[in-house]
Design a protein around this motif. Sequence first.
Motif, mmCIF file in Angstrom:
data_model
loop_
_atom_site.group_PDB
_atom_site.id
_atom_site.type_symbol
_atom_site.label_atom_id
_atom_site.label_comp_id
_atom_site.label_asym_id
_atom_site.label_seq_id
_atom_site.Cartn_x
_atom_site.Cartn_y
_atom_site.Cartn_z
ATOM 1 N N ARG A 163 -3.295 7.725 5.796
ATOM 2 C CA ARG A 163 -3.551 8.471 4.370
ATOM 3 C C ARG A 163 -4.778 8.080 3.619
ATOM 4 N N MET A 190 -19.701 16.388 -15.070
ATOM 5 C CA MET A 190 -20.311 17.095 -13.803
ATOM 6 C C MET A 190 -20.075 18.836 -13.927
ATOM 7 N N PHE A 216 -5.167 12.379 -1.356
ATOM 8 C CA PHE A 216 -6.283 13.454 -1.992
ATOM 9 C C PHE A 216 -5.400 14.393 -2.857
ATOM 10 N N LYS A 255 -30.013 32.457 -7.252
ATOM 11 C CA LYS A 255 -31.094 32.302 -8.242
ATOM 12 C C LYS A 255 -32.522 32.912 -8.025
ATOM 13 N N MET A 294 -23.109 21.254 -14.262
ATOM 14 C CA MET A 294 -23.262 22.429 -13.484
ATOM 15 C C MET A 294 -23.086 23.932 -13.830
ATOM 16 N N PHE A 333 0.937 -1.226 0.056
ATOM 17 C CA PHE A 333 -0.119 -0.093 -0.159
ATOM 18 C C PHE A 333 0.962 1.323 0.186
ATOM 19 N N SER A 334 2.150 1.313 -0.194
ATOM 20 C CA SER A 334 2.904 2.220 -0.039
ATOM 21 C C SER A 334 2.886 3.446 -1.086
ATOM 22 N N ASN A 335 2.185 3.129 -2.180
ATOM 23 C CA ASN A 335 1.972 3.939 -2.996
ATOM 24 C C ASN A 335 0.372 4.298 -3.301
ATOM 25 N N ASP A 336 -0.375 4.135 -2.410
ATOM 26 C CA ASP A 336 -1.837 4.301 -2.205
ATOM 27 C C ASP A 336 -1.846 6.111 -2.761
ATOM 28 N N ALA A 337 -2.860 6.147 -3.524
ATOM 29 C CA ALA A 337 -2.879 7.652 -3.785
ATOM 30 C C ALA A 337 -3.448 8.380 -2.613
ATOM 31 N N LEU A 379 -26.220 24.648 -15.755
ATOM 32 C CA LEU A 379 -27.248 24.754 -14.535
ATOM 33 C C LEU A 379 -27.009 26.239 -13.978
ATOM 34 N N ALA A 380 -25.790 26.503 -13.595
ATOM 35 C CA ALA A 380 -25.576 27.992 -12.653
ATOM 36 C C ALA A 380 -25.614 29.074 -13.689
ATOM 37 N N LEU A 389 -26.233 28.651 -4.723
ATOM 38 C CA LEU A 389 -26.650 28.915 -6.136
ATOM 39 C C LEU A 389 -28.301 29.075 -5.992
ATOM 40 N N ALA A 394 -19.490 30.478 -8.615
ATOM 41 C CA ALA A 394 -19.761 29.276 -9.046
ATOM 42 C C ALA A 394 -19.315 28.769 -10.425
ATOM 43 N N ARG A 435 -7.734 10.978 2.893
ATOM 44 C CA ARG A 435 -8.282 10.924 1.592
ATOM 45 C C ARG A 435 -9.710 10.942 1.774
ATOM 46 N N LEU A 463 -15.523 28.218 -10.786
ATOM 47 C CA LEU A 463 -15.173 27.117 -10.286
ATOM 48 C C LEU A 463 -15.592 26.084 -11.087
ATOM 49 N N PHE A 464 -16.677 25.905 -11.815
ATOM 50 C CA PHE A 464 -17.045 24.761 -12.659
ATOM 51 C C PHE A 464 -16.073 24.888 -14.071
ATOM 52 N N VAL A 503 -22.464 34.782 -6.306
ATOM 53 C CA VAL A 503 -22.491 33.584 -5.969
ATOM 54 C C VAL A 503 -22.661 32.832 -7.492
ATOM 55 N N VAL A 504 -23.342 33.235 -8.246
ATOM 56 C CA VAL A 504 -23.271 32.470 -9.678
ATOM 57 C C VAL A 504 -21.922 32.667 -10.323
#
Lengths: 312, 63
Positions: free
Chosen positions: B12, A109, A17, B38, A113, A11-15, A116-117, B34, A54, B16, A57-58, A50-51
């Motif tokens: 870890r 996604m 976050f 809106k 999004m 597991f030493s190479n577990d990714a 929609l936003a 949002l 968002a 995560r 961000l998207f 906010v719009v």
Amino acid sequence: MSDASLNTQDFSNDASFGDFFALLKPRVMSLVVFTAFVGLLVAPTSVHPVVGFASILFIAIGGGASGALNMWWEADVDAVMKRTQGRPIPSGKVTPGEAKAFGITLAAMAVVMLGLAANLAAAGILAFTIFFYVVVYTMGLKRVTPQNIVIGGAAGAFPPMIGWAVATGGVSIESVLMFSIIFMWTPPHFWALALFMNDDYTKAGIPMLPVVRGRRSTRNHILVYTLLLAPVAIGAAFTSIGGPVYLTAAVALNLWFIAGAVNIWRRDEDAAIADKYRAERKFFRVSLLYLFLHFGALLAEGVLRSFGIGGW
Amino acid sequence: MAIAKEHEMHKRRFNRNMGVGLTLLAFVALVYGLTVAKMQTGDMMEANDHSPRVSVTPAEPTE
């Protein structure tokens, strides 16, 4: 199954976050965020904060998703190049399958999004950008033509156009000009990098201009693109997003950039090797500043205009 | 080798999972924000789906 067999997996190479975050190419994402933000802010219509937040961000997530899909497709090349060996897939932390699923999910996604936003126009351009970068550039043309950077540049040029579309719901000459600035800027920026990172690209078999056509031709190309970029960048000053601040900045920056390109064009390989590509490295750094300050000046015009003092 | 209760791997993975959890929470907060934004700006919440209903039929002209 014995108890002992439970612990045989490595597991030493577990990714972590952070490894998944690295798949999004955060540095590229910061450019996407900045240019999309400028595109949104200089638009004649305003959106709810906010719009706006968002939407940016998207757009960033959409850009990051294409980065992840690019890394999935390019894993073999990344493993060979010094600059990219530490990326999550070649270092064995994330499997190509995980990166692919991650990229596709985030891309879908982000587009939905954003639709929609903000609106369908912005979502449509974002979807096209992802398709263009991943399918047309990464899968199609990057390994086929030495003009790969020119084509790839288009994908990186879309974010201000998307930001503009978030506010206005469409495309206009101003957003096309912002697109054109990044589109024309990308080739000299990357070819300067390719001049002093040539060995990496040769090893990976990517047909970068210096590999295929030679360094002399690359120097010529850098000069031509820099000269073509200047009227586009200065021309934006005479549209509704320009003004005296932007015009002054654009003229000064383009003179500086052209001087750098002429310097690169006049040098030969012996001179470049002798000082370890000093002029090319400097031109690369200047190019980063060039783009940042152009969009910074547009932003300044936008802010001044909101106080009634910017623009013509 | 001593049996460690907390392997480095667990730490870890916890990080995560925490990252994913916080990201999802932030996403929920963003969608909520949002929605509020809106509604405040009075955007049209319903589009025409070709079935007549009071909320999408034009108002009667008043004399």
